[in-house]
Motif scaffolding. Structure first.
Motif, mmCIF file in Angstrom:
data_model
loop_
_atom_site.group_PDB
_atom_site.id
_atom_site.type_symbol
_atom_site.label_atom_id
_atom_site.label_comp_id
_atom_site.label_asym_id
_atom_site.label_seq_id
_atom_site.Cartn_x
_atom_site.Cartn_y
_atom_site.Cartn_z
ATOM 1 N N THR A 15 0.834 -1.208 0.000
ATOM 2 C CA THR A 15 0.000 0.000 0.000
ATOM 3 C C THR A 15 0.868 1.256 0.000
ATOM 4 N N ASN A 16 2.016 1.213 0.673
ATOM 5 C CA ASN A 16 2.934 2.353 0.629
ATOM 6 C C ASN A 16 3.481 2.560 -0.782
ATOM 7 N N ARG A 17 3.814 1.479 -1.457
ATOM 8 C CA ARG A 17 4.304 1.600 -2.831
ATOM 9 C C ARG A 17 3.211 2.165 -3.735
ATOM 10 N N LEU A 18 1.993 1.674 -3.562
ATOM 11 C CA LEU A 18 0.894 2.172 -4.377
ATOM 12 C C LEU A 18 0.673 3.667 -4.133
ATOM 13 N N ALA A 19 0.743 4.091 -2.888
ATOM 14 C CA ALA A 19 0.560 5.507 -2.570
ATOM 15 C C ALA A 19 1.649 6.352 -3.232
ATOM 16 N N ARG A 20 2.869 5.861 -3.218
ATOM 17 C CA ARG A 20 3.963 6.618 -3.857
ATOM 18 C C ARG A 20 3.778 6.678 -5.363
ATOM 19 N N ILE A 21 3.332 5.575 -5.949
ATOM 20 C CA ILE A 21 3.080 5.557 -7.401
ATOM 21 C C ILE A 21 1.980 6.557 -7.751
ATOM 22 N N VAL A 22 0.910 6.556 -6.981
ATOM 23 C CA VAL A 22 -0.208 7.469 -7.231
ATOM 24 C C VAL A 22 0.243 8.917 -7.077
ATOM 25 N N ASP A 23 1.006 9.208 -6.026
ATOM 26 C CA ASP A 23 1.499 10.575 -5.829
ATOM 27 C C ASP A 23 2.381 11.014 -6.994
ATOM 28 N N ALA A 76 1.230 3.683 -14.510
ATOM 29 C CA ALA A 76 -0.079 3.011 -14.537
ATOM 30 C C ALA A 76 0.101 1.499 -14.512
ATOM 31 N N HIS A 77 1.080 1.003 -15.246
ATOM 32 C CA HIS A 77 1.346 -0.440 -15.259
ATOM 33 C C HIS A 77 1.814 -0.908 -13.878
ATOM 34 N N ARG A 78 2.698 -0.133 -13.268
ATOM 35 C CA ARG A 78 3.172 -0.472 -11.922
ATOM 36 C C ARG A 78 2.015 -0.471 -10.921
ATOM 37 N N ALA A 79 1.120 0.509 -11.042
ATOM 38 C CA ALA A 79 -0.024 0.579 -10.127
ATOM 39 C C ALA A 79 -0.919 -0.648 -10.278
ATOM 40 N N GLU A 87 6.795 -5.731 -10.102
ATOM 41 C CA GLU A 87 6.661 -4.274 -10.000
ATOM 42 C C GLU A 87 7.992 -3.632 -9.618
ATOM 43 N N THR A 88 8.724 -4.217 -8.685
ATOM 44 C CA THR A 88 10.015 -3.635 -8.307
ATOM 45 C C THR A 88 11.010 -3.730 -9.458
ATOM 46 N N TYR A 89 10.947 -4.807 -10.219
ATOM 47 C CA TYR A 89 11.806 -4.924 -11.399
ATOM 48 C C TYR A 89 11.460 -3.830 -12.410
ATOM 49 N N LEU A 90 10.189 -3.635 -12.648
ATOM 50 C CA LEU A 90 9.758 -2.600 -13.590
ATOM 51 C C LEU A 90 10.179 -1.213 -13.097
ATOM 52 N N ALA A 91 10.050 -0.967 -11.795
ATOM 53 C CA ALA A 91 10.433 0.336 -11.228
ATOM 54 C C ALA A 91 11.919 0.594 -11.421
ATOM 55 N N THR A 92 12.743 -0.407 -11.175
ATOM 56 C CA THR A 92 14.185 -0.184 -11.296
ATOM 57 C C THR A 92 14.659 -0.205 -12.742
ATOM 58 N N SER A 93 13.966 -0.905 -13.606
ATOM 59 C CA SER A 93 14.400 -0.955 -15.008
ATOM 60 C C SER A 93 14.097 0.342 -15.757
ATOM 61 N N THR A 94 13.187 1.145 -15.227
ATOM 62 C CA THR A 94 12.838 2.398 -15.899
ATOM 63 C C THR A 94 13.503 3.610 -15.256
ATOM 64 N N LEU A 95 14.383 3.370 -14.291
ATOM 65 C CA LEU A 95 15.091 4.486 -13.662
ATOM 66 C C LEU A 95 16.038 5.135 -14.661
ATOM 67 N N ARG A 96 16.099 6.452 -14.603
ATOM 68 C CA ARG A 96 17.042 7.194 -15.449
ATOM 69 C C ARG A 96 17.764 8.186 -14.536
ATOM 70 N N PHE A 97 18.998 7.837 -14.159
ATOM 71 C CA PHE A 97 19.782 8.716 -13.303
ATOM 72 C C PHE A 97 20.508 9.740 -14.148
ATOM 73 N N GLY A 98 20.610 10.934 -13.642
ATOM 74 C CA GLY A 98 21.382 11.968 -14.313
ATOM 75 C C GLY A 98 20.758 12.478 -15.591
ATOM 76 N N ARG A 99 19.470 12.318 -15.750
ATOM 77 C CA ARG A 99 18.807 12.786 -16.963
ATOM 78 C C ARG A 99 18.769 14.307 -16.946
#
Length: 152
Positions: A40-48, A76-79, A138-150
């Motif tokens: 639920t914490n992850r979902l809240a962060r995704i929604v925010d 949306a996919h992560r949610a 979901e955690t895999y999807l979250a980390t695979s779409t990270l873009r550092f230093g963009r």
């Protein structure tokens, strides 16, 4: 006559044994509750994050607008993944509660419902495994779409 006989009374030692047996499912309920808190914490962060991006989509220039929209699609996919995991975890908890109820009902009513208890427990484990798999995805999807230093 056999029908006229009252069933034997359940004693305190029988109830204490059922309580001992029910302790393991109660610990499982606590584990599921902990996973539900994380989900639920992850979902809240995704929604925010999605709300913040949604407000920003019209204010950014054309070059960045498409990236913001792509980020919203990923969110949306992560949610949906997290929501599915939450649903499965709740179903697991309900099955575990059913196991506990059936343990006590079986003892009090002198019923052999061991097959139903086993099936409910198996269903709970299948739901929990699927919930954890959804969480992992979901955690895999979250980390695979990270873009550092963009560049901004």
């Amino acid at each position: 006559r056999e029908l006229d006989r009252e069933p034997p009374m359940i004693g305190i030692s029988d109830i204490s044994h059922v309580i001992q047996v029910a302790v393991a499912p109660v610990f499982l309920l606590m584990a599921v509750a902990s996973v539900l808190i994380v989900l639920t914490n992850r979902l809240a962060r995704i929604v925010d994050r999605a709300r913040a991006l949604d407000e920003r989509v019209e204010t950014v220039d054309d070059a960045h607008r498409e990236q913001v929209r792509e980020d919203l699609v990923v969110l949306a996919h992560r949610a949906r993944l997290v929501n599915g995991a939450i649903t499965l975890a709740v179903l697991c908890a309900l099955c575990v509660c059913g196991v506990i109820v059936m343990l006590f009902a079986g003892a009090v009513l002198q019923l052999d419902n061991s097959r139903a208890i086993a099936l409910l427990f198996i269903a709970a484990m299948v739901c929990f495994i699927a919930a954890l798999a959804g969480f992992l995805r979901e955690t895999y999807l979250a980390t695979s779409t990270l873009r550092f230093g963009r560049r901004r």
